[in-house]
Design an enzyme around this catalytic site. Structure first.
Site, PDB file in Angstrom:
ATOM      1  N   ARG A  15      34.412  20.199  47.594  1.00 33.11           N
ATOM      2  CA  ARG A  15      33.946  21.032  48.687  1.00 33.11           C
ATOM      3  C   ARG A  15      33.080  22.206  48.238  1.00 33.11           C
ATOM      4  NH1 ARG A  15      38.470  23.014  52.786  1.00 33.11           N
ATOM      5  NH2 ARG A  15      39.056  20.833  52.445  1.00 33.11           N
ATOM      6  N   TYR A  71      19.785  19.983  70.662  1.00 32.94           N
ATOM      7  CA  TYR A  71      18.450  20.460  71.012  1.00 32.94           C
ATOM      8  C   TYR A  71      17.469  20.380  69.839  1.00 32.94           C
ATOM      9  CZ  TYR A  71      20.859  22.469  75.040  1.00 32.94           C
ATOM     10  OH  TYR A  71      21.605  22.641  76.176  1.00 32.94           O
ATOM     11  N   HIS A 110      31.575  12.116  55.732  1.00 31.32           N
ATOM     12  CA  HIS A 110      32.154  13.468  55.648  1.00 31.32           C
ATOM     13  C   HIS A 110      33.242  13.655  56.708  1.00 31.32           C
ATOM     14  CE1 HIS A 110      31.858  17.432  53.853  1.00 31.32           C
ATOM     15  NE2 HIS A 110      31.885  18.004  55.055  1.00 31.32           N
TER      16      HIS A 110
END
Length: 864
Positions: free
Chosen positions: A32, A122, A78
């Site tokens: 990580r 968006y 993931h």
């Protein structure tokens, strides 16, 4: 209560907690928070790039919705929240976060003000062109793959990156028990350093630093001081101080500080808001208004100042209290073979080069395997269709076979082919059986055999493999390399910058209104004595150049003010300007009080040399004839706000400050043409806070105009200059040595034609002189043009003055004999030659020492 069939295993809770915590921490560290030293990527960034690679969202394809990319990465690789993937992808697209962004975003991807990006539904994204180099050769078995979280597919454990990504983009992350914070660097510099390492594996870190100079942040700014950079490169840990890049402007009738670049990772909006609070609380006085004028053309923050504010003082307060100055704590921790290690610069380069070497080997092995497979098939083609008879046999076997399998077996037996070769024959289209296609097969086979030989040579030749690494890096540098954005201010640290800044001769000029600049000495042309000079500086109305001093970039300047304080500047810290430039207000360079003014300066060598500062003394003289001597060591510790140098009494004024070596002769001159000479030993050394003692006694209407320090009695001569352009050289020994405090003897016969004495200087034939008058006109001349003459004379005209102009200052400079203005003699007044001028003005009113009334009192010794 234990149920039937259950078996309880007793476990020590301390051991279990320890084991579980270590497992958890290692999972965070490896999976990580920390990047791999080879490709510089954390797992989430690697998965974003691989997910986009799998979707085919390359730089030459159309954009894809960010939600589509995030969903693909989440579903395949993931197993965490969607925000972790989207936030990572957004940062990879921000050109103020990454030095070389890897994702090309379309839409709102946030701002330097901390504005959040638009929702992923968006925005759109695709890979940047530079990411192609990170993913290059991924399909050629160059890296290992591992199963994804549910073992349904595989993902790469590392990228084959041609980009030294860990160096050029840096990274930051907090793991369990450790953290990493690596600075970004310039791609061109990084590749130059890697190439230098490939050429010489024994290269030192200092030698690498000649190529990769310092971190290069995406937001630019200035690295203030070099010690932290050196520590980071040598040890992997260091504190790099960052400053905003600022400029000074005049907006209307106010001064303003303009910020064009801010330190890395600073939130612009928060910084401005915090500064406004400090101004409101009066912790930063002097700011009238703060405006953010940033737009699509670039960043611009305006700090408009109050009329009585000193820009440099306000700027220092901004550096002290706001994020205009921050620090970047470098902590180079990355995963090396799955284990976290602290890495210096050479370690990072070494591991990247080893990774690239492994990629080259594996890529070559893959290409060799594919080439041999193709050659094997082409050999089968040539066995079967190489001649008409063999082709006819093959066609007959295929036509008479009951099925494809029988045809394959028949061909294998007839032509001694492998299963792969026989299948390739069966898969041939009829069009490949023409004579022209057969020629193409033979040509392809020849090319394949050459390629095989070349690939085998690469695998057998290690130097060639490293040359391939260099060639590919140079290609990347040519495609993506750029200039540094972050400047380096070496003066902010303890680095010896003599190795970086050329020790050139310069001329420093300071105007009456306090404007200072540094100009290369070579910009001034030499003229003969009597020339009218050329324009030296552009000054404001009623301003004129007051001081001139020649120096070199490596020296120090000590500035002494009217109030008796001392300030420091290195010569190279004074802004450079052309010969006609106005210069920078000295208040913007040092923290002088608003009602104070520079009155004297000293040029010294290295103040950190304890032997030098203890041998030398500073001697100061005031308008009332007071003289003070203090060890240079008392002025060897620069302070931002200066130190007290001398106590100045009412109706007095500091005239000058000079360096002495303990055995010097001191000469003080007055405006009425008197001069006294006495040994330096006559002045005892006192502390910085003392007033001093009497240097020369004067009449009520007289005042001291300057002092010189003579070290060579035989060769030095005394040059005195009057305000109307007359001057004279006299041997030092013509002035009899007396005690300190006498009235002195006549040095220049003062008349209405000459005007009062305004300057005294010690010169030799090898010296040059620069004269500047109040209108800004300057002339350079060699001192060997002026012959030595008697003490009590009027002298010769040194510069022709127009109208009511007067001389403002003179300075001794080193002369370049090769640069001469041949037209200088034409600049004399009409009907007057150099020789005539000298003859007409020498020995004008001779006097003997017995006729000099001043000498009756020259032995007087008065002391305050």
């Amino acid at each position: 209560m234990q149920k039937e069939g259950e078996r309880l295993i007793p476990i020590n809770i301390v051991d279990e907690m320890k084991s579980s915590y270590i497992d958890y921490s290692m999972s965070v560290i490896v999976s990580r928070a920390l990047p791999d030293v080879r490709d510089g990527l954390k797992p989430v960034h690697r998965r974003v790039l691989y997910g986009m690679y799998g979707l085919g969202v390359f730089s030459n394809r159309k954009y894809l919705k960010s939600a589509r990319i995030v969903g693909d990465v989440l579903g395949k690789y993931h197993p965490h929240g969607d925000s972790s993937v989207y936030d990572a992808m957004v940062r990879m697209a921000q050109d103020w976060s990454l030095r070389y962004p890897q994702v090309d975003g379309q839409g709102n991807f946030g701002s330097m003000d901390g504005d959040p990006p638009a929702a992923m539904r968006y925005t759109e994204a695709r890979l940047k062109k530079i990411s192609d180099e990170i993913l290059s050769d991924l399909d050629k078995e160059t890296v290992d793959f591992q199963n994804n979280f549910d073992d349904s597919m595989t993902e790469p454990t590392v990228m084959p990156s041609k980009i030294p990504n860990l160096l050029v983009n840096g990274t930051s992350g907090i793991a369990v028990g450790m953290a990493t914070n690596m600075a970004p660097h310039n791609l061109t510099e990084a590749i130059n350093a890697i190439c230098a390492y490939i050429d010489n594996r024994e290269i030192t870190i200092d030698e690498l630093m000649q190529h990769i100079i310092a971190p290069d942040f995406p937001t630019g700014g200035i690295i203030y001081g070099y010690d932290g950079v050196r520590d980071a490169f040598h040890t992997g840990r260091g504190r790099v101080v960052l400053r905003a890049k600022v400029a000074f402007e005049e907006i209307g009738n106010r001064n303003a500080i303009i910020v064009n670049e801010i330190p890395y990772q600073v939130n612009k909006a928060e910084m401005i808001a915090r500064t406004a609070e400090l101004v409101k609380d009066e912790k930063i006085p002097g700011i009238y208004e703060i405006r953010d004028e940033s737009d699509r053309r670039g960043l611009r923050i305006v700090y408009e100042l109050k009329n009585d504010a000193i820009p440099n003082v306000v700027l220092n307060l901004l550096y002290k209290y706001t994020s205009l100055q921050t620090s970047f704590s470098v902590n180079n921790i990355a995963l090396v073979h799955g284990r976290p290690e602290q890495l210096n610069l050479k370690d990072i380069i070494h591991h990247f080069v080893e990774h690239r070497h492994e990629v080259i080997v594996r890529r070559t092995q893959y290409e060799l395997k594919k080439a041999k497979e193709r050659a094997h098939i082409l050999e089968g083609f040539m066995k079967v269709i190489g001649t008409q008879d063999s082709l006819d046999k093959a066609i007959a076997i295929i036509r008479h076979s009951a099925n494809p399998q029988a045809a394959k077996e028949g061909i294998i037996q007839e032509f001694d082919l492998s299963d792969i070769q026989a299948q390739a024959i069966l898969d041939l289209r009829l069009a490949r059986l023409t004579g022209m296609e057969l020629d193409k097969i033979r040509d392809e086979y020849d090319a394949i055999m050459k390629e095989i030989a070349d690939l085998e040579d690469i695998l057998a030749n290690e130097p060639r493999r490293f040359q391939i690494i260099k060639d590919e890096l140079i290609e990347v540098r040519e495609k993506y390399g750029d200039e540094r954005r972050t400047e380096i201010d070496y003066s902010g640290g303890e680095m010896s910058i003599e190795d970086i800044i050329p020790n050139e001769s310069v001329v420093l000029t300071i105007s009456h209104a306090g404007y200072v600049k540094r100009t290369l000495l070579s910009e001034y042309k030499i003229q003969s004595r009597g020339g009218v000079g050329n324009k030296a500086a552009t000054t404001r109305d009623s301003d004129f150049l007051e001081y001139i001093v020649s120096a070199t970039n490596h020296q120090y300047m000590l500035f002494f003010t009217e109030k008796g304080r001392c300030y420091w500047l290195r010569v190279f810290e004074i802004p450079e300007g052309s010969k006609t430039a106005k210069g920078r207000a000295v208040q913007n360079l040092i923290n002088i009080e608003p009602d104070d003014k520079i009155k004297a300066y000293i040029r010294t060598n290295n103040l950190k040399d304890s032997e030098y500062v203890n041998q030398m003394s500073v001697v100061m003289v005031t308008k009332n004839g007071t003289i003070k001597k203090t060890s240079l060591e008392a002025y060897s510790r620069p302070r931002v706000n200066g130190v007290n140098a001398i106590e100045i009494r009412d109706n007095d004024q500091l005239l000058g400050a000079y360096l002495t070596n303990g055995t010097s002769q001191i000469m003080i001159a007055t405006k009425n043409g008197k001069c006294i000479r006495f040994p330096e030993e006559k002045v005892r050394e006192v502390g910085r806070g003392s007033i001093g003692v009497r240097g020369i006694s004067m009449e009520d209407n007289d005042e001291a105009i300057g002092m010189i320090v003579v070290n060579d009695l035989e060769n030095d001569t005394v040059l005195v200059v009057s305000e109307k352009g007359y001057g004279k050289r006299t041997a030092v020994l013509d002035y009899r040595e007396t005690n300190r405090g006498g009235k002195g003897v006549i040095t220049l016969n003062i008349t209405e034609k000459t005007g009062n004495l305004i300057a005294i200087q010690n010169v030799t034939d090898e010296d040059g002189l620069m004269i500047i008058n109040k209108s800004g006109v300057a002339i350079r001349m060699n001192m060997d043009e002026m012959r030595v003459m008697g003490r009590n004379t009027q002298g010769v005209r040194m510069i022709n003055l127009k109208k009511n102009d007067e001389i403002a200052a003179i300075a001794k400079v080193e002369m370049d004999k090769d640069v001469v203005d041949e037209d200088a003699e034409e600049n004399l007044e009409e009907g007057e030659s150099v020789a005539d001028n000298q003859e007409n003005n020498t020995e004008a009113t001779p006097q003997t020492e017995n006729q000099d009334p001043a000498e009756e009192n020259e032995n007087a010794d008065s002391e305050e």
